[in-house]
Enzyme design. Sequence first.
Site, PDB file in Angstrom:
ATOM      1  N   CYS A   2       0.817  -1.209   0.000  1.00 31.20           N
ATOM      2  CA  CYS A   2       0.000   0.000   0.000  1.00 31.20           C
ATOM      3  C   CYS A   2       0.857   1.268   0.000  1.00 31.20           C
ATOM      4  O   CYS A   2       1.902   1.326   0.630  1.00 31.20           O
ATOM      5  CB  CYS A   2      -0.957   0.084   1.192  1.00 31.20           C
ATOM      6  SG  CYS A   2      -2.069  -1.302   1.291  1.00 31.20           S
ATOM      7  N   ARG A  27       3.917   0.006  -4.910  1.00 26.38           N
ATOM      8  CA  ARG A  27       3.693  -0.514  -3.559  1.00 26.38           C
ATOM      9  C   ARG A  27       2.420  -1.353  -3.467  1.00 26.38           C
ATOM     10  O   ARG A  27       2.130  -1.944  -2.429  1.00 26.38           O
ATOM     11  CB  ARG A  27       3.597   0.638  -2.554  1.00 26.38           C
ATOM     12  CG  ARG A  27       4.841   1.489  -2.497  1.00 26.38           C
ATOM     13  CD  ARG A  27       4.640   2.632  -1.539  1.00 26.38           C
ATOM     14  NE  ARG A  27       4.572   2.153  -0.180  1.00 26.38           N
ATOM     15  CZ  ARG A  27       5.611   2.028   0.628  1.00 26.38           C
ATOM     16  NH1 ARG A  27       6.804   2.354   0.197  1.00 26.38           N
ATOM     17  NH2 ARG A  27       5.469   1.576   1.852  1.00 26.38           N
ATOM     18  N   TRP A  74      -2.445  -2.870  -1.724  1.00 28.14           N
ATOM     19  CA  TRP A  74      -1.972  -4.247  -1.864  1.00 28.14           C
ATOM     20  C   TRP A  74      -2.777  -5.016  -0.823  1.00 28.14           C
ATOM     21  O   TRP A  74      -2.584  -4.850   0.373  1.00 28.14           O
ATOM     22  CB  TRP A  74      -0.469  -4.320  -1.574  1.00 28.14           C
ATOM     23  CG  TRP A  74       0.137  -5.646  -1.874  1.00 28.14           C
ATOM     24  CD1 TRP A  74       0.591  -6.077  -3.081  1.00 28.14           C
ATOM     25  CD2 TRP A  74       0.389  -6.712  -0.950  1.00 28.14           C
ATOM     26  NE1 TRP A  74       1.094  -7.343  -2.974  1.00 28.14           N
ATOM     27  CE2 TRP A  74       0.985  -7.767  -1.680  1.00 28.14           C
ATOM     28  CE3 TRP A  74       0.162  -6.893   0.417  1.00 28.14           C
ATOM     29  CZ2 TRP A  74       1.357  -8.969  -1.092  1.00 28.14           C
ATOM     30  CZ3 TRP A  74       0.536  -8.089   1.006  1.00 28.14           C
ATOM     31  CH2 TRP A  74       1.122  -9.113   0.242  1.00 28.14           C
ATOM     32  N   ASN A 100      -1.666   2.201   5.450  1.00 31.81           N
ATOM     33  CA  ASN A 100      -0.735   1.161   5.013  1.00 31.81           C
ATOM     34  C   ASN A 100      -0.347   0.400   6.264  1.00 31.81           C
ATOM     35  O   ASN A 100       0.063   1.022   7.246  1.00 31.81           O
ATOM     36  CB  ASN A 100       0.492   1.840   4.373  1.00 31.81           C
ATOM     37  CG  ASN A 100       1.660   0.888   4.209  1.00 31.81           C
ATOM     38  OD1 ASN A 100       1.478  -0.294   3.976  1.00 31.81           O
ATOM     39  ND2 ASN A 100       2.865   1.401   4.326  1.00 31.81           N
ATOM     40  N   GLY A 101      -0.494  -0.923   6.257  1.00 37.39           N
ATOM     41  CA  GLY A 101      -0.131  -1.694   7.448  1.00 37.39           C
ATOM     42  C   GLY A 101      -1.231  -2.673   7.800  1.00 37.39           C
ATOM     43  O   GLY A 101      -2.097  -2.973   6.967  1.00 37.39           O
ATOM     44  N   GLU A 473      19.748 -15.210  -7.331  1.00 38.70           N
ATOM     45  CA  GLU A 473      19.216 -13.925  -7.788  1.00 38.70           C
ATOM     46  C   GLU A 473      18.664 -14.026  -9.221  1.00 38.70           C
ATOM     47  O   GLU A 473      17.600 -13.484  -9.533  1.00 38.70           O
ATOM     48  CB  GLU A 473      20.320 -12.853  -7.687  1.00 38.70           C
ATOM     49  CG  GLU A 473      19.955 -11.475  -8.181  1.00 38.70           C
ATOM     50  CD  GLU A 473      18.785 -10.821  -7.456  1.00 38.70           C
ATOM     51  OE1 GLU A 473      18.316 -11.337  -6.432  1.00 38.70           O
ATOM     52  OE2 GLU A 473      18.309  -9.795  -7.972  1.00 38.70           O
ATOM     53  N   LYS A 477      14.800 -13.248 -10.192  1.00 40.29           N
ATOM     54  CA  LYS A 477      14.387 -12.286 -11.223  1.00 40.29           C
ATOM     55  C   LYS A 477      13.449 -12.965 -12.208  1.00 40.29           C
ATOM     56  O   LYS A 477      12.422 -12.419 -12.591  1.00 40.29           O
ATOM     57  CB  LYS A 477      15.576 -11.744 -12.014  1.00 40.29           C
ATOM     58  CG  LYS A 477      16.476 -10.695 -11.447  1.00 40.29           C
ATOM     59  CD  LYS A 477      15.866  -9.479 -10.860  1.00 40.29           C
ATOM     60  CE  LYS A 477      15.353  -9.701  -9.472  1.00 40.29           C
ATOM     61  NZ  LYS A 477      15.806  -8.868  -8.418  1.00 40.29           N
ATOM     62  N   GLU A 480       9.927 -13.791 -10.562  1.00 37.33           N
ATOM     63  CA  GLU A 480       9.067 -12.689 -10.131  1.00 37.33           C
ATOM     64  C   GLU A 480       8.503 -11.878 -11.288  1.00 37.33           C
ATOM     65  O   GLU A 480       7.411 -11.326 -11.172  1.00 37.33           O
ATOM     66  CB  GLU A 480       9.742 -11.791  -9.092  1.00 37.33           C
ATOM     67  CG  GLU A 480      10.874 -10.950  -9.582  1.00 37.33           C
ATOM     68  CD  GLU A 480      11.507 -10.107  -8.472  1.00 37.33           C
ATOM     69  OE1 GLU A 480      10.805  -9.699  -7.546  1.00 37.33           O
ATOM     70  OE2 GLU A 480      12.721  -9.863  -8.564  1.00 37.33           O
ATOM     71  N   HIS A 496      22.607 -34.228  -5.264  1.00 39.60           N
ATOM     72  CA  HIS A 496      21.907 -34.590  -4.026  1.00 39.60           C
ATOM     73  C   HIS A 496      20.397 -34.516  -4.179  1.00 39.60           C
ATOM     74  O   HIS A 496      19.677 -34.539  -3.185  1.00 39.60           O
ATOM     75  CB  HIS A 496      22.378 -33.687  -2.881  1.00 39.60           C
ATOM     76  CG  HIS A 496      23.839 -33.827  -2.604  1.00 39.60           C
ATOM     77  ND1 HIS A 496      24.368 -34.911  -1.946  1.00 39.60           N
ATOM     78  CD2 HIS A 496      24.881 -33.060  -2.972  1.00 39.60           C
ATOM     79  CE1 HIS A 496      25.677 -34.790  -1.890  1.00 39.60           C
ATOM     80  NE2 HIS A 496      26.024 -33.672  -2.513  1.00 39.60           N
ATOM     81  N   LYS A 595       6.964  -3.272  -3.897  1.00 37.68           N
ATOM     82  CA  LYS A 595       8.405  -3.059  -3.803  1.00 37.68           C
ATOM     83  C   LYS A 595       8.937  -3.134  -2.387  1.00 37.68           C
ATOM     84  O   LYS A 595       9.969  -3.727  -2.138  1.00 37.68           O
ATOM     85  CB  LYS A 595       8.803  -1.730  -4.433  1.00 37.68           C
ATOM     86  CG  LYS A 595      10.321  -1.582  -4.458  1.00 37.68           C
ATOM     87  CD  LYS A 595      10.808  -0.888  -5.668  1.00 37.68           C
ATOM     88  CE  LYS A 595      12.306  -0.852  -5.740  1.00 37.68           C
ATOM     89  NZ  LYS A 595      12.885  -2.094  -6.275  1.00 37.68           N
TER      90      LYS A 595
HETATM   91  C1  F6R Z   1      13.277  -8.746  -5.564  1.00 40.06           C
HETATM   92  C2  F6R Z   1      13.194  -7.737  -4.528  1.00 40.06           C
HETATM   93  C3  F6R Z   1      12.924  -8.163  -3.133  1.00 40.06           C
HETATM   94  C4  F6R Z   1      13.649  -7.239  -2.137  1.00 40.06           C
HETATM   95  C5  F6R Z   1      13.233  -7.578  -0.708  1.00 40.06           C
HETATM   96  C6  F6R Z   1      13.984  -6.745   0.311  1.00 40.06           C
HETATM   97  O1  F6R Z   1      13.575  -8.197  -6.807  1.00 40.06           O
HETATM   98  O2  F6R Z   1      13.311  -6.568  -4.795  1.00 40.06           O
HETATM   99  O3  F6R Z   1      13.255  -9.486  -2.925  1.00 40.06           O
HETATM  100  O4  F6R Z   1      15.017  -7.394  -2.283  1.00 40.06           O
HETATM  101  O5  F6R Z   1      11.866  -7.346  -0.564  1.00 40.06           O
HETATM  102  O6  F6R Z   1      13.780  -5.388   0.098  1.00 40.06           O
HETATM  103  P1  F6R Z   1      14.712  -4.310   0.745  1.00 40.06           P
HETATM  104  O7  F6R Z   1      16.058  -4.410   0.101  1.00 40.06           O
HETATM  105  O8  F6R Z   1      14.043  -2.999   0.466  1.00 40.06           O
HETATM  106  O9  F6R Z   1      14.789  -4.615   2.204  1.00 40.06           O
END
Ligand code: F6R
Length: 600
Positions: A2, A27, A74, A100-101, A473, A477, A480, A496, A595
Amino acid sequence: MCGIVGYVGPRQALDVLLDGLRRLEYRGYDSAGVVLLNEKGLEVERATGKLSALAERLKRKPIPGTTGLGHTRWATHGGVTESNAHPHRSCDGRIAVVHNGIVENYQELRRELHGHEFSSATDTEVLAHLIEHHYSKLKGHPLKAVSRALGKVRGSFALGVIFADYPGLLLAARVNCPLVLGVGKGENFLASDLSALLKYTRKIIPLEENEIAKIDAEGVQIFDRALGKIRRRPLEVPWKAETALKGGYPHFMLKEIFEQQQTIAAEVGGRGEALDDVRIPRDIERVVVVACGTAWHAGLVGKVAIEELARLPVDVGMASELRYGDAPFGPETLTIAISQSGETADTLAAVRIAQEAGSKVLAVTNVKGSTLSREADQVLFMRAGLEIGVAATKTYTSQVMNMLFLAAHLGRRRGALAADRFQAIVREARRLPGLVERVLEDTAGIRKCARKFSRGYDFMYIGRRYNLATAFEGALKMKEISYLHAEGYGAGEMKHGPLALVDDSMTCVAIAPKGRVTEKMISNIQEIRARRGRVIAVATKGDRSVRSVADHVFEIPDCEEMFSPVLAAIPLQLFAYHVATSLGRDVDQPRNLAKSVTVE
Ligand code: F6R
């Protein structure tokens, strides 16, 4: 998780709110809504789906008013419906809130609010009614009513409140969720983060835990919960509004991938001084990294580097696990918290646990004024600039760079790293922006390969040592933004179990640049090929041995092994991007994600 935005001043608030929501849409994008105060009272418009649906309605029927609040949702409590969209109103419609929360005790509060009629299934609506309850008991006085209401609430919130009886006034409050106030000339703002404000002001005041703010056109006043006044000067943030524009790229994600030449140059330039200021207690015996998601992967790179260069044992804890575990923190532990946003709820909780046990916390974060930057004992600010795409790209490589520099400095200070090796590392770091540029120059092959492989369903990313994290990573990517199944494994783990998955429908992405484990990686690739799996390898330019065993190769320039995760991440970001766009995915706002994860 949110986004909220608020405006009070001389302009038509609707434009500012929609503009702010556009920048906060990352968000959450399940629904959006606004409330404005005008001669009709509080006028609300809400719509499910992306912000464009709300904007379309408001284009046909704009709401006038110079004071208002906006929200992009969200969903947590209650489905994605218009009645669950914010703002939520009191029974008489004269108080509206955006939130938000999570209100953890909302069911209990709802039961206590006899006679109040609820029109949504959300936890948030209870806040509007609770404030209404105290407001009518106090016969007015918005500030006291909000403070008393919040005294009954358990959970986390960033809150904006507007009262029909008080034109030109907004109230805001926070517990465990980010909220910044923007200070303008004759106008003021509130927002979940400063990206919504940069177009209007670079002067911000981050609201601290348990504080309430009163915002009108003349200024902002901050209070503690007992309504004692708090004085705070605004911070000046360095980011420009243009940073939040796409600059000719079809997506923020692509723009941010291509910005990495500059962001890595920014990380390299002047990093020495920033690290010289970092005070590492002499007697530390171990390091614990706390982080989530992509930031956790940067922690894994840091572990390999710190153990190699500084000879200190490192644990990399998932903050969401660590906060409920019994990991022994103490004064002998240096805790490194990595968080792009500096607002991730689990990371903040883990930091607080570490501090309570006497551990010093060093934060690596991108956002000045973020909660993490204020709570940590010391901060290394990343120099990645604003990142809007939900998938972290440039901030990942910045986090990795900071961890590598930190490892080298720790090594030097502890006497574990010889001066000439340290100098060699610094020299190599200076070459990196040029090497990143070379990776970004030739991306046509990656695009072509992505088109071909987007027809697949399963991806297995494998790596070792510095590039174990790159495997995790790369897979993150891919999943997601493309919604295809992708997993990261240690290449040595294949036998394994995961090798059982390999057949001609499996695509393996092997990260095998030049380094201590290249030959081991080649053996792993051979094992996959022998079982008819297809292999895309990330390899050092000119390395014939990897090329001879892989179906496709993404080349990166030759560099010191420790910097290879920075270069190797980039083709994998591009690969995921092109697979996702060829499948028609919304790469900047992938489904179900937001995000910054400001709730548990
Ligand atoms: C993936 C991504 C998330 C963030 C995670 C932590 O692309 O962006 O996995 O890395 O939510 O976020 P921060 O770095 O803001 O604590």
